[in-house]
Design a protein around this motif. Structure first.
Motif, short mmCIF file in Angstrom:
data_model
loop_
_atom_site.label_atom_id
_atom_site.label_comp_id
_atom_site.label_asym_id
_atom_site.label_seq_id
_atom_site.Cartn_x
_atom_site.Cartn_y
_atom_site.Cartn_z
N UNK A 1 6.03 0.41 9.26
CA UNK A 1 4.67 0.06 8.84
C UNK A 1 4.58 -0.67 7.50
N UNK A 2 5.62 -0.60 6.68
CA UNK A 2 5.61 -1.06 5.28
C UNK A 2 4.70 -0.20 4.40
N UNK A 3 4.17 0.86 4.92
CA UNK A 3 3.34 1.77 4.13
C UNK A 3 4.24 2.84 3.52
N UNK A 4 4.14 3.01 2.22
CA UNK A 4 4.96 3.99 1.52
C UNK A 4 4.14 5.26 1.32
N UNK A 5 4.79 6.41 1.49
CA UNK A 5 4.12 7.70 1.33
C UNK A 5 4.68 8.43 0.12
N UNK A 6 3.77 8.85 -0.75
CA UNK A 6 4.13 9.71 -1.88
C UNK A 6 3.89 11.15 -1.43
N UNK A 7 4.97 11.83 -1.03
CA UNK A 7 4.85 13.17 -0.46
C UNK A 7 4.90 14.22 -1.55
N UNK A 8 3.85 15.01 -1.63
CA UNK A 8 3.77 16.12 -2.58
C UNK A 8 3.83 17.41 -1.76
N UNK A 9 4.99 18.01 -1.71
CA UNK A 9 5.22 19.12 -0.79
C UNK A 9 5.53 20.40 -1.57
N UNK A 10 4.92 21.49 -1.13
CA UNK A 10 5.06 22.76 -1.81
C UNK A 10 5.30 23.88 -0.79
N UNK A 11 6.00 24.91 -1.24
CA UNK A 11 6.20 26.08 -0.39
C UNK A 11 4.86 26.69 -0.05
N UNK A 12 4.75 27.25 1.15
CA UNK A 12 3.50 27.81 1.61
C UNK A 12 2.97 28.87 0.67
N UNK A 13 3.88 29.61 0.02
CA UNK A 13 3.46 30.73 -0.82
C UNK A 13 2.57 30.30 -1.97
N UNK A 14 2.77 29.09 -2.51
CA UNK A 14 1.96 28.68 -3.64
C UNK A 14 1.15 27.41 -3.39
N UNK B 1 0.83 -1.22 0.00
CA UNK B 1 0.00 0.00 0.00
C UNK B 1 0.85 1.26 0.00
N UNK B 2 0.46 2.20 -0.84
CA UNK B 2 1.07 3.53 -0.91
C UNK B 2 -0.05 4.56 -0.88
N UNK B 3 0.15 5.64 -0.15
CA UNK B 3 -0.83 6.74 -0.22
C UNK B 3 -0.09 8.06 -0.39
N UNK B 4 -0.80 9.04 -0.89
CA UNK B 4 -0.19 10.34 -1.19
C UNK B 4 -0.61 11.39 -0.18
N UNK B 5 0.33 12.28 0.13
CA UNK B 5 0.07 13.42 1.02
C UNK B 5 0.46 14.69 0.28
N UNK B 6 -0.46 15.64 0.22
CA UNK B 6 -0.19 16.98 -0.30
C UNK B 6 -0.13 17.91 0.90
N UNK B 7 0.97 18.67 1.04
CA UNK B 7 1.05 19.61 2.15
C UNK B 7 2.02 20.74 1.83
#
Length: 572
Positions: free
Chosen positions: A119-132, A94-100
């Motif tokens: 956990x064996x859970x993989x995270x696809x992290x989608x990270x952006x600067x606060x400004x945008x 299982x993999x899930x994505x996080x946008x923050x």
């Protein structure tokens, strides 16, 4: 029809006040403002939506957020998640994505990697600067192409009400918590937490973020070395402050031989808090335009005190005493100039955020600048009563195939040693359990080799805009603790803080749709005009211009907005 009406009102107000030109403050558009939780909290969240939620602790009608699931012979729920213990799933299952929104010097987060191992859970992290990040989140939500989890300081009550209560994009989580998340349930059972987390429809839509917090989030820090170089004392009045800034500008305050590279005053692009300085004129207020007058909540964006503050700031901007890029620069630019010793004063959560001077056991050259004009009623708005419940920090969306796995992943992150890792540093690297006790000792990160320091630096431990948890009041054993700058701020400000904080409660469910429209338009209007007045694009001292500004609020439905929020008074 309601949406069209507000859009028409916004256009009308824009034509009245000529809203072209300077942009907004580049901030988050977020009630909780780019604050950081725990002892690092900017943070510090701004006051949110007033008005009590009906039956907040009661279960809501409608479908449950978690269907009953059987545990198979392998001990798995739905054939994928182990019902108990670690790992949560088999490797690669299982993999899930996080946008923050967040920042990291490396783009890697130590504890995220640790949690994948656990956990064996993989995270696809989608990270952006606060400004945008806010713009990107809105585009994703409008297009339907959004992540499994959305988190950070870009969320607010309006988003929860719109995309959770109204549209069902953010899913209810209370049943999942009850079935699979014992640590989250313990957090919800802390005094006042469940009530604050529960939306007007009786559901809980977010992962709780509960932490000890500071009474003062953002405040000005002044360079003591610069003060000595220009032979000035710590200012105590607005007049003295302006005189100090003038000396910073006209003299070689940083001592590098160039008397032209000093920028006397600036502020964090995402948390300027310039309106907070209205407290110097007797009306402490927050970034959404609300203030406390005689400890009662008022709408302060049209007050004489705020106008006086704007006039003062505008005059200093015109003289070059304020960073001319204060309304256009991003965080990297602000930090870059600070790292080059170009700032005499800046509003920030902590001085190390812009100075480039790392925290250490010794106080840096930056000092806490006190509340000004206290002899004339100068006062600062208290941010929190000493702890905070951030109820809009992370949601699970209807895109998530297995929300129960995601909830358990966060629950595991709240385990004590994991919480220690996210807040202070990984156990066995930065923190160590004291033999024979239940306490943990934290070492000075600066004693580690450079490569390890980078890996376990605070901003690279964990996306600090996402929920984390340590028991309230948790203390580490330390041989040589860092200087506690936030404690110094609290000690300095306490005699001149409001007794109360601006309360934060949900609005009534019947008002959800219209509130979201009003809040966005009015808050944007407030912040945009603040930039125009201070930069001189609009003359705050012109009575006709000020009256047009005030009329713009009426065109945006301010009276109805305040009715929904339960605020009865507009400060004149």
């Amino acid at each position: 029809m309601k949406r069209k009406l507000v859009a028409v009102l916004l256009l009308a107000a824009m034509s009245v006040t000529s809203l072209a030109g300077c942009g907004s403050d580049g901030g988050s558009g977020n009630d909780a403002e780019s604050s950081r939780g725990g002892s690092e909290a900017d943070d510090a969240g701004d006051a949110d939506d007033a008005g009590d939620a009906d039956d907040a602790g009661d279960a809501a009608d409608g479908e449950s957020s978690a269907e009953a699931a059987e545990v198979d012979a392998d001990g798995k729920v739905n054939g994928i998640m182990y019902a108990e213990g670690l790992p949560i799933v088999d490797e690669g299952a299982y993999t899930f994505s996080i946008f923050c929104d967040d920042s990291s010097s490396t783009g890697e987060f130590y504890m995220l990697n640790e949690f994948e191992k656990q956990t064996n859970v993989k995270v696809d992290l989608q990270i952006f600067a606060n400004e945008n990040a806010t713009e990107k989140m809105n585009l994703a939500l409008n297009s339907g192409d959004y992540a499994d989890v959305i988190g950070g300081w870009i969320l607010d009550d309006s988003k929860i009400l719109t995309y959770g209560v109204e549209q069902g994009v953010f899913i209810p989580l209370e049943d999942i918590f009850a079935q699979y998340c014992p640590r989250i349930m313990e957090i919800l059972d802390l005094p006042g937490v469940r009530e604050k987390m529960t939306a007007p429809d009786g559901h809980i839509y977010t992962i709780p973020y509960v932490c000890g917090d500071t009474s003062v989030g953002y405040s000005p820090f002044i360079n003591g070395r610069w003060l000595e170089n220009v032979n000035m004392e710590m200012p105590t009045t607005t007049e003295e402050f302006e005189a100090v800034l003038t000396a910073f500008k006209e003299q070689d305050a940083n001592g590098n031989g160039d008397a032209t590279d000093e920028i006397p005053f600036s502020a964090d692009p995402n948390n300027k808090h310039l309106e907070a300085m209205t407290g110097y004129f007797g009306l402490p207020m927050d970034k959404t335009g609300f203030g406390l007058k005689d400890e009662q909540v008022v709408y302060a964006a049209m007050s004489s005190e705020y106008r006086q503050c704007l006039s003062w700031l505008s005059g200093m901007y015109a003289k070059g005493l304020i960073d001319q890029e204060i309304f256009t620069q991003d965080s990297a630019t602000w930090e870059g100039k600070g790292n080059k010793d170009m700032y005499g004063v800046s509003i920030a959560y902590g001085s190390s955020e812009f100075s480039g001077i790392p925290q250490s056991p010794e106080k840096s050259e930056f000092d806490v600048m006190p509340v000004l004009n206290t002899d004339k009623g100068g006062i600062w708005l208290r941010d929190t009563p000493g702890n905070s419940v951030y109820r809009t920090q992370a949601v699970i969306t209807d895109k998530a195939e297995h929300p129960e796995i995601i909830a358990r992943w966060f629950d595991n992150a709240f385990e004590l040693e994991n919480g220690i890792g996210c807040n202070r540093g990984p156990v066995g690297v930065v923190t160590f359990k004291e033999e024979g006790t239940d306490q943990y000792r934290a070492i000075d990160v600066n004693t580690l080799d450079a490569e390890t320091q980078e890996k376990v630096g605070w901003s690279n431990l964990w996306p600090q805009s996402l929920p984390k948890f340590l028991p309230i009041g948790y203390k580490f054993l330390e041989d040589n603790p860092n200087y506690d700058e936030k404690k110094a701020v609290e000690t300095t400000y306490e005699p001149n803080l409001t007794k109360e904080v601006i309360p934060s409660s949900w609005i009534d469910q019947d008002d959800v749709e219209m509130y979201s429209e009003y809040a966005s338009a009015i808050r944007d209007y407030f912040s945009q005009n603040q930039a125009r007045f201070i930069s001189g694009e609009q003359d705050v001292n012109d009575d006709a211009v000020w009256e047009e500004y005030k009329a713009g609020f009426e065109g945006l439905g301010l009276d109805e907005y305040l009715r929904i929020k339960g605020v009865e008074t507009i400060a004149e």
